[in-house]
Motif scaffolding. Structure first.
Motif, PDB file in Angstrom:
ATOM      1  N   ASN A 124       0.818  -1.206   0.000  1.00 58.53           N
ATOM      2  CA  ASN A 124       0.000   0.000   0.000  1.00 58.53           C
ATOM      3  C   ASN A 124       0.857   1.263   0.000  1.00 58.53           C
ATOM      4  O   ASN A 124       0.395   2.316  -0.437  1.00 58.53           O
ATOM      5  CB  ASN A 124      -0.962  -0.001   1.182  1.00 58.53           C
ATOM      6  CG  ASN A 124      -2.119  -0.948   0.948  1.00 58.53           C
ATOM      7  OD1 ASN A 124      -2.559  -1.132  -0.183  1.00 58.53           O
ATOM      8  ND2 ASN A 124      -2.606  -1.554   1.995  1.00 58.53           N
ATOM      9  N   PHE A 125       2.095   1.172   0.465  1.00 54.65           N
ATOM     10  CA  PHE A 125       2.993   2.324   0.375  1.00 54.65           C
ATOM     11  C   PHE A 125       3.311   2.610  -1.091  1.00 54.65           C
ATOM     12  O   PHE A 125       3.237   3.751  -1.551  1.00 54.65           O
ATOM     13  CB  PHE A 125       4.289   2.094   1.170  1.00 54.65           C
ATOM     14  CG  PHE A 125       4.112   2.328   2.631  1.00 54.65           C
ATOM     15  CD1 PHE A 125       4.174   3.605   3.161  1.00 54.65           C
ATOM     16  CD2 PHE A 125       3.874   1.265   3.483  1.00 54.65           C
ATOM     17  CE1 PHE A 125       4.005   3.829   4.517  1.00 54.65           C
ATOM     18  CE2 PHE A 125       3.708   1.476   4.845  1.00 54.65           C
ATOM     19  CZ  PHE A 125       3.765   2.751   5.361  1.00 54.65           C
ATOM     20  N   PHE A 126       3.653   1.564  -1.838  1.00 51.50           N
ATOM     21  CA  PHE A 126       3.900   1.755  -3.258  1.00 51.50           C
ATOM     22  C   PHE A 126       2.640   2.291  -3.946  1.00 51.50           C
ATOM     23  O   PHE A 126       2.707   3.220  -4.752  1.00 51.50           O
ATOM     24  CB  PHE A 126       4.360   0.459  -3.934  1.00 51.50           C
ATOM     25  CG  PHE A 126       4.581   0.642  -5.413  1.00 51.50           C
ATOM     26  CD1 PHE A 126       5.775   1.147  -5.882  1.00 51.50           C
ATOM     27  CD2 PHE A 126       3.581   0.343  -6.317  1.00 51.50           C
ATOM     28  CE1 PHE A 126       5.983   1.357  -7.244  1.00 51.50           C
ATOM     29  CE2 PHE A 126       3.767   0.551  -7.684  1.00 51.50           C
ATOM     30  CZ  PHE A 126       4.972   1.059  -8.137  1.00 51.50           C
ATOM     31  N   THR A 127       1.496   1.714  -3.625  1.00 50.39           N
ATOM     32  CA  THR A 127       0.237   2.155  -4.215  1.00 50.39           C
ATOM     33  C   THR A 127       0.009   3.639  -3.955  1.00 50.39           C
ATOM     34  O   THR A 127      -0.342   4.392  -4.869  1.00 50.39           O
ATOM     35  CB  THR A 127      -0.953   1.339  -3.656  1.00 50.39           C
ATOM     36  OG1 THR A 127      -0.761  -0.027  -4.005  1.00 50.39           O
ATOM     37  CG2 THR A 127      -2.275   1.824  -4.223  1.00 50.39           C
ATOM     38  N   TYR A 128       0.220   4.076  -2.724  1.00 53.14           N
ATOM     39  CA  TYR A 128       0.026   5.489  -2.385  1.00 53.14           C
ATOM     40  C   TYR A 128       0.932   6.386  -3.228  1.00 53.14           C
ATOM     41  O   TYR A 128       0.469   7.356  -3.831  1.00 53.14           O
ATOM     42  CB  TYR A 128       0.297   5.730  -0.893  1.00 53.14           C
ATOM     43  CG  TYR A 128       0.258   7.193  -0.554  1.00 53.14           C
ATOM     44  CD1 TYR A 128      -0.953   7.848  -0.357  1.00 53.14           C
ATOM     45  CD2 TYR A 128       1.431   7.934  -0.477  1.00 53.14           C
ATOM     46  CE1 TYR A 128      -0.994   9.204  -0.084  1.00 53.14           C
ATOM     47  CE2 TYR A 128       1.400   9.296  -0.201  1.00 53.14           C
ATOM     48  CZ  TYR A 128       0.179   9.921  -0.002  1.00 53.14           C
ATOM     49  OH  TYR A 128       0.147  11.264   0.255  1.00 53.14           O
ATOM     50  N   PHE A 129       2.218   6.061  -3.266  1.00 49.16           N
ATOM     51  CA  PHE A 129       3.150   6.907  -4.010  1.00 49.16           C
ATOM     52  C   PHE A 129       2.903   6.831  -5.522  1.00 49.16           C
ATOM     53  O   PHE A 129       3.055   7.814  -6.229  1.00 49.16           O
ATOM     54  CB  PHE A 129       4.596   6.556  -3.677  1.00 49.16           C
ATOM     55  CG  PHE A 129       4.996   7.015  -2.308  1.00 49.16           C
ATOM     56  CD1 PHE A 129       5.044   8.367  -1.988  1.00 49.16           C
ATOM     57  CD2 PHE A 129       5.309   6.102  -1.319  1.00 49.16           C
ATOM     58  CE1 PHE A 129       5.407   8.805  -0.732  1.00 49.16           C
ATOM     59  CE2 PHE A 129       5.671   6.528  -0.056  1.00 49.16           C
ATOM     60  CZ  PHE A 129       5.714   7.877   0.241  1.00 49.16           C
TER      61      PHE A 129
END
Length: 121
Positions: free
Chosen positions: A54-59
């Motif tokens: 979800n960190f990758f998704t957010y960025f």
């Protein structure tokens, strides 16, 4: 001693499942306060599966909004990406780099997944 009432954690402990992911909503609620800190920066999501993190998704989804210079993720994944249950499938390390002036304009995680499945085949 009082037993914790968090059923999910107790069930995960019994099942020996220790993969927990930070929720996208929690990431959004925290990082919205730091937009100016990301301008023209490179974000590295080390060992983050881009289709799980979800960190990758957010960025990824906020790349332009945050004015990022580059987003990089590295991953070690089964080559049989669409069917990871196949145990005899060899593994492969890869990285994804998304740059400010990229030729491709990938707009969704699903579009990225399709692109990944082609490159990992």
């Amino acid at each position: 001693m009082t037993q914790s009432k968090n059923k999910n954690l107790h069930q995960a402990k019994r099942n020996k499942q220790d993969e927990f992911y930070t929720q996208l909503s929690d990431i959004e609620n925290e990082l919205k306060h730091y937009k100016e800190h990301f301008k023209d920066k490179v974000v590295l999501c080390n060992c983050d599966d881009p289709l799980e993190s979800n960190f990758f998704t957010y960025f990824f989804l906020n790349f332009k909004h945050l004015c990022l210079k580059e987003l990089i993720t590295t991953c070690y994944k089964s080559q049989n990406y669409r069917n990871p249950s196949k145990e005899d499938s060899p593994t492969k390390a890869y990285s994804i780099r998304i740059r400010k002036h990229s030729d491709k304009d990938i707009k969704s995680i699903d579009e990225l997944a399709d692109l990944l499945s082609l490159s990992l085949s």
